[in-house]
Scaffold this active site. Structure first.
Site, PDB file in Angstrom:
ATOM      1  N   ASP A  41       0.955  -1.157   0.053  1.00 36.03           N
ATOM      2  CA  ASP A  41       0.082  -0.069  -0.076  1.00 36.03           C
ATOM      3  C   ASP A  41       0.933   1.186   0.014  1.00 36.03           C
ATOM      4  OD1 ASP A  41      -2.396   1.733   0.708  1.00 36.03           O
ATOM      5  OD2 ASP A  41      -3.107  -0.303   0.604  1.00 36.03           O
ATOM      6  N   HIS A 262      -3.943   6.056   3.780  1.00 41.85           N
ATOM      7  CA  HIS A 262      -4.383   4.955   3.151  1.00 41.85           C
ATOM      8  C   HIS A 262      -3.916   3.366   3.691  1.00 41.85           C
ATOM      9  CE1 HIS A 262      -5.898   1.727  -0.151  1.00 41.85           C
ATOM     10  NE2 HIS A 262      -6.812   2.696  -0.208  1.00 41.85           N
ATOM     11  N   SER A 447     -11.028  -0.711  -1.068  1.00 41.76           N
ATOM     12  CA  SER A 447      -9.898  -0.825  -0.217  1.00 41.76           C
ATOM     13  C   SER A 447      -9.906  -1.068   1.176  1.00 41.76           C
ATOM     14  CB  SER A 447      -9.259   0.718  -0.452  1.00 41.76           C
ATOM     15  OG  SER A 447      -8.825   0.742  -1.676  1.00 41.76           O
TER      16      SER A 447
END
Length: 1203
Positions: A41, A262, A447
């Site tokens: 990520d 994220h 996600s």
């Protein structure tokens, strides 16, 4: 008022819906212990809440790795401390080596890094805002007010001011304009830190000089994260944590910091552990994490081929059991490319279970992203929302039934594969990095559903690991699919096999642990590399279709020869739809077997239809399907001329999350559609998504999709226009937003229009003269053809190329070497403009790319890094100033032969024109030839064919500095309506010729009859030849560092400033620059003394110079301004270096209090306040003289010599 104090903490990271909560109650020790998960990520913050330890006290994060290269620092320079225990860093700072450092060799690797290349965009935005408010605004506003006050005083006595005061007034106004311009363009370029690496006899240690004053004692000393789990913070208000890794025997230092929030959020969902607040835990709090940063900070955390392939390889090297990739892009074709190959290999050969997001591009069908929805051995996860999540996470006032999020991507994949394997909760409120200053954050997307599913699988594997039950990715996937909870009210395209169920899957795995086919994947294939049946066009669904299905058992690498020999399966084949015909039985052994299937869709109603062909083991049918062949049939609505190409949908009820799909065969010749929506409710407004997709062979869905949010008040109307492609199936999806409360009735009609050209892309060559094009109209529409060219494309050939093997860091699994091709391109810009850099051969290819990766880096003439880009060039436009630039393109591949094919490949620069160029359009050839009346607006009748003629560009319209081989590019807009104008467009390229040479006997359009004498001509040529030789020698001096030419040229041309500037450049570039500071200051003074400040100020002060020779004067003035700035800045840096080396001041990164005061500056400075550009050695400078002087007096670190 009754207050409910029973807050639904358990819903922040949803676990009850998947059975994870009940599973942990039943098996508390199976909480992920013994399982390692790779999080590929944006990177993970090791200091974020819940990411320090596991539930059994082990380190939560085993390793933190940056596979993108964005944190890499070149440490190949080796230094030895002087007698005082100091070394000079690459930035020029004196670095004091702490006495408690143990370094048996006494040698230190040194390098430097601009932290702006590492900082996340959100952090840079925050710091830039803070720094502007504290370090810039107070002084800038003070100076602006002071200057305006002086200007106001002069304006007050306007009628009686003297000539000298008029000049002063103009100068003050210029200062105000410059100050305003500087304020608007202000930005921070980041701080550059020194880095030191050494070996302490046991391992490599690294120190990043975050003090930025050489005080290494105050800076953390770190070893590679895997060895010690150490991390530090950049300090101050950044709150950005970082760790390090050392590679190549100390020659490469990688500073690893997360590139966005994220990845930390994903990690916390998967495996966060909160000892004091268990309700905040992630799904598998006992699991450990390998944090792999695959989002490149230089590309706003875009994933790259290098980052992904390295990341997959690192997951295998670390022995990870699971990998989660919450990334993806729309790809042109599925199941292909080097990245997907690396993932497939990790699954089939290394037992890695790979989980990935399906995509956030719904609600239309066939919108799954790559690799999650397009790669066979990846578990692609859709996003589902429960009623509890709606209430707790989204603060909704009404409890709705569970549903799939509107935006969750839908299958099938273009090759017929389902695309979405399972679903999981797609929202969470959990930890984010400390630099966000938030603690936790709500995020939603596939996600988030992917790590939720990944954590759930970790629980299952933890139990299997504890019980000693073997598994393979194949057996786990089969168990997940056969135990998932199917939601009856959600279409299979969205949910896949259903919502993941932890208990059911674990029970399945334990019950069927001894079956021989646990090492087998029953692989389904059809002709043309398809993985399922997908009938989408009208022609395919009007007659029965026959297919040959191949089923082949593919063994995991752990399977032995006897297992393959002994394998036998008596299969029963079933289908769930009457319009599918298939055989009943299939005897399968260790070889591929085929059977025939017939699909007869003639009796189906318009819409999307789904069926399945499944194979079961006749000896144990209760364990579910061993293979599934998805069958998707699209039946279209036909619109034709009899209905004026119009379709009407009667009023229908739309509840929250309701989706209405209609499919149309778009009429040939249609190029846009007009959609009219009406909310028929009398008291309820509503929010809708209008989404359309058309699939073209081997083109990603994003190229044809249209997506728009629409809010319609009660009784209101909304009109939407969107582009279409004639002769192709269109899905038009009108969806009620999932969280928009209340029921509404909606009706709509859609009508197709079109004005089509004879070609979609038109390339005109200037030499071909007048270009003819034909237009054809579908209905009666008004047109007004206009061609606007807004960019020029400049092709570049490489000036250098080299192929070499990469280091072990890039080796693929099995220690297979990888090679890199580095092409170098150079170009010059004659003016400031916006530039898009692309490598057309590999543009728009990432996951499907047959090369491992591509990446370009842009540098100015001073070797300063300016920007980067990869597969998607339009995402990386950059504003560049006038000057010279270098692009270094890296392409990697296992095969050197493949790279050799690209070593002469061209790069494309797309430059925005300062003003657009219009090509004239005419209705007939005669007018185009003689420049007659242009074609204005006119109406076209249905099916009418109308020719138009495009005249070549006249000489005066061609932008300057454009040469042959380049081409102008833009669009042809046909429709007159403003709503349609931007939709009904066609690309136009205009290839240029060399501009005609002007005769020297003409000047300003008039013939020059005066002929120079022969003697004058000879003299002129002799002087010109001598000057050209002088300029060539100056060029030699700078290029080859031939200072012996200086004395010779100085004697011949003692007042020619470029000679002194050339010497200055050579001294600045010298390896022994620090030993030549006095000589550097002296030569700078020589330049300054030869510049006439009064003359320069007078010439620079003209806004509109009326003199005939104004152009020549302006050119000379610009050169003198550049020379002055070069000398001033070079002298300033040299003086600063001397001060640092003599320890006369303590260098500070903070601006001192006298910045902006205007005191202690020469008066000449304020007479020369315009923008200046110059070069200092290999550095570009763009600033105003007073601000440059203050910059060096107040903050020496800003412009230290950075190579």
């Amino acid at each position: 008022m009754n207050v409910d104090n029973d807050f639904p903490h358990h819903c922040m990271v949803p676990k009850a819906e998947t059975g994870a909560v009940n599973f942990l109650k039943k098996y508390p020790a199976y909480d992920g212990r013994g399982i390692t998960i790779a999080i590929l990520d944006t990177g993970v913050d090791p200091g974020a809440p819940g990411l320090q330890i596991t539930s059994d006290g082990r380190p939560k994060i085993i390793d933190i790795i940056d596979t993108t290269g964005s944190g890499d620092v070149d440490m190949s320079t080796v230094a030895t401390p002087n007698t005082e225990g100091c070394i000079i860093g690459i930035t020029g700072r004196k670095l004091v080596i702490p006495g408690n450092w143990s370094n048996p060799s006494g040698k230190y690797h040194i390098g430097m890094k601009n932290l702006w290349e590492i900082y996340p965009k959100g952090l840079k935005d925050r710091l830039q805002k803070e720094h502007k408010e504290t370090l810039w605004d107070p002084y800038h506003k003070k100076m602006t007010a002071k200057t305006l006050s002086k200007l106001y005083e002069i304006k007050r006595k306007e009628s009686e001011i003297l000539m000298e005061e008029k000049i002063q007034k103009e100068n003050l106004q210029t200062q105000v304009d410059t100050l305003d311009k500087l304020d608007k363009s202000w930005k921070e370029f980041g701080q550059t830190v020194d880095c030191v690496v050494f070996h302490d006899g046991v391992t490599f240690q690294a120190c990043v000089d975050i003090s930025m004053r050489g005080d290494l004692q105050s800076c953390p000393l770190l070893s590679s994260y895997r060895e010690s789990q150490q991390y530090a913070s950049f300090g101050g208000s950044t709150m950005l944590n970082f760790s390090v890794n050392v590679y190549e025997d100390g020659n490469i230092l990688c500073i690893v910091a997360n590139g966005g929030s994220h990845g930390t959020h994903v990690a916390a969902i998967t495996a966060g552990y909160f000892a004091n607040n268990p309700h905040q835990n992630g799904v598998a709090p006992g699991a450990q994490i390998v944090a792999i940063k695959i989002g490149d900070s230089r590309l706003a955390t875009m994933e790259t081929g290098t980052g992904l392939i390295r990341g997959v390889t690192e997951a295998v090297r670390h022995g990870c059991h699971l990998a989660n990739l919450s990334y993806g892009e729309a790809s042109h074709w599925p199941c292909s490319g080097k990245i997907c190959e690396a993932i497939e290999e990790s699954v089939t050969k290394h037992n890695l279970i790979f989980v990935s997001s399906a995509g956030n591009n719904g609600p239309c069908l066939s919108t799954v992203g790559s690799p999650g929805g397009t790669t066979q051995n990846i578990i692609g996860v859709g996003a589902w929302v429960s009623s509890d999540m709606m209430m707790a996470e989204y603060s909704m006032s009404e409890r709705l039934p569970p549903n799939q999020y509107t935006w969750s991507s839908r299958g099938p994949c273009s090759n017929g594969m389902m695309g979405v394997c399972i679903s999981a909760p797609g929202g969470a409120i959990t930890s984010v990095p400390n630099w966000t200053l938030q603690g936790t954050q709500l995020m939603n997307g596939t996600s988030m559903s992917s790590p939720n599913a990944c954590g759930s699988i970790a629980l299952i594997l933890s139990g299997l690991h504890a019980l000693g039950i073997p598994y393979t990715p194949y057996s786990v996937r089969r168990a997940l699919e056969n135990t998932a909870l199917k939601q009856d009210y959600i279409e299979p395209f969205a949910q896949g096999r259903g919502l993941i169920q932890v208990n059911g899957c674990f029970d399945y795995m334990t019950k069927y642990k001894d079956l021989p086919d646990n090492k087998i994947s029953y692989t389904v294939s059809l002709p043309r590399s398809n993985k399922g049946i997908y009938l989408r066009s009208t022609a395919e669904s009007i007659i029965p279709q026959n297919y040959i299905i191949t089923v082949e058992p593919k063994y995991h690498s752990s399977a032995g020869s006897m297992e393959k020999i002994q394998f036998k399966c008596h299969m029963v084949i079933c289908c769930n739809q009457s319009w599918i015909t298939c055989p009943s039985y299939l005897e399968l052994m260790n070889t591929a077997r085929t059977f025939n299937v017939k699909v007869d869709a003639r009796g189906l109603n318009p819409g999307a239809h789904y069926g399945e062909i499944q194979g079961f083991d006749s000896d144990s049918p209760h364990r579910g399907a061993l293979f599934t062949v998805p069958v998707t049939v699209i039946k279209v609505d036909i619109v034709d001329a009899s209905s004026s190409f119009k379709f009407k949908l009667e009023a229908s009820l739309f509840k929250p999350g309701h989706i209405c799909r209609r499919f149309f065969h778009v009429p040939d010749g249609a190029t846009w559609a007009e959609l009219s929506l009406k909310n028929n409710s009398i008291d309820q407004s509503a929010r809708f998504v209008v989404h359309s997709v058309q699939l073209l062979p081997q083109r990603a869905f994003r190229e044809t999709q249209f997506y728009k949010f629409v809010n319609i008040s009660h009784g209101g109307l909304a009109d939407i226009t969107f582009p279409v492609i004639g002769g192709n199936t269109l899905e038009l999806c009108v969806a009620r937003w999932w969280s928009n409360l209340g029921d509404v009735t909606l009706s709509y009609d859609v009508q197709f229009h079109g004005i089509k050209t004879s070609s979609c892309v038109t390339t005109m060559h200037a030499v071909d003269g007048i270009h003819r094009m034909e237009l054809k109209s579908l209905l009666s529409d008004e047109i007004s053809p206009a061609i606007t060219l807004k960019h020029v494309v400049q092709p570049l050939r490489p000036t250098e190329h080299a192929i070499k093997p990469l280091t072990s860091r890039d080796f693929l699994s099995g220690d297979r070497p990888v090679y890199e091709l580095v092409n170098t391109y150079s170009f010059h810009l004659s003016k400031s403009t916006e530039v898009i850099i692309s490598f057309p051969l590999l543009s728009d290819l990432l996951y499907e790319n047959e090369y491992n990766s591509q990446l370009w880096l842009l540098f100015d003439n001073n070797k300063s890094f300016l920007g980067a880009g990869d597969a998607y060039p339009n995402q990386y436009s950059i504003q560049l100033e006038k000057g010279d630039y270098i692009v270094r393109l890296q392409v990697t591949q296992e095969s050197r032969d493949s790279l050799q094919r690209l070593q002469d490949a061209a790069l494309a620069l797309k430059l925005k024109l300062s003003s657009s160029v219009n090509l004239d359009v005419f209705s007939n050839h005669r007018d185009a030839l003689i420049g007659g009346s242009k074609l204005g607006s006119t109406y076209m009748k249905p099916d009418q064919v109308m020719p138009i003629y495009i005249a070549p560009l006249s000489e005066e319209k061609i932008p300057k500095h454009i040469s042959a081989g380049q081409y102008l590019t833009g669009t042809l807009n046909i429709a007159k309506s403003d709503r349609v104008k931007q939709l009904n467009t066609y690309r136009i390229n205009y290839v240029l010729l060399d501009q005609p040479a002007k005769s020297k006997s003409y000047k300003n359009g008039k013939k020059n009859n005066k002929q120079p004498s022969t003697l004058a001509t000879v003299k002129k040529f002799a002087e010109k030849s001598k000057e050209e030789m002088r300029d060539l020698q100056i060029l030699w001096m700078t290029r080859y560092e031939q200072l012996d030419l200086f004395e010779k040229l100085q004697k011949e041309y003692p007042e020619h400033i470029p000679i002194y500037v050339a010497k200055l450049v050579v001294l600045e570039s010298s390896k022994n620059r620090m030993g030549k500071l006095d000589e550097l200051i002296q030569i700078a003074d020589e330049i300054i003394s030869r510049i006439n400040f009064q003359k320069l100020s007078a010439n620079a002060g003209y806004k509109n110079d009326p003199r005939p020779e104004a152009t020549a004067i302006k050119s000379e003035t610009e050169k003198e301004k550049n020379h002055l700035l070069t000398a001033l800045v070079s002298k300033g840096i040299a003086l600063s270096n001397k001060i640092i080396s003599n320890d006369e001041i303590v260098v500070s990164t903070k601006v001192t209090s006298d910045v902006g005061s205007g005191e202690n500056l020469k008066p000449e400075a304020f007479n020369f306040y315009g923008n200046r550009k110059g070069k200092v050695g290999h550095k570009d400078v763009s600033s105003s003289y007073p601000l440059v002087v203050r910059c060096f007096s107040a903050n020496i670190d800003v412009n230290t010599r950075c190579g």
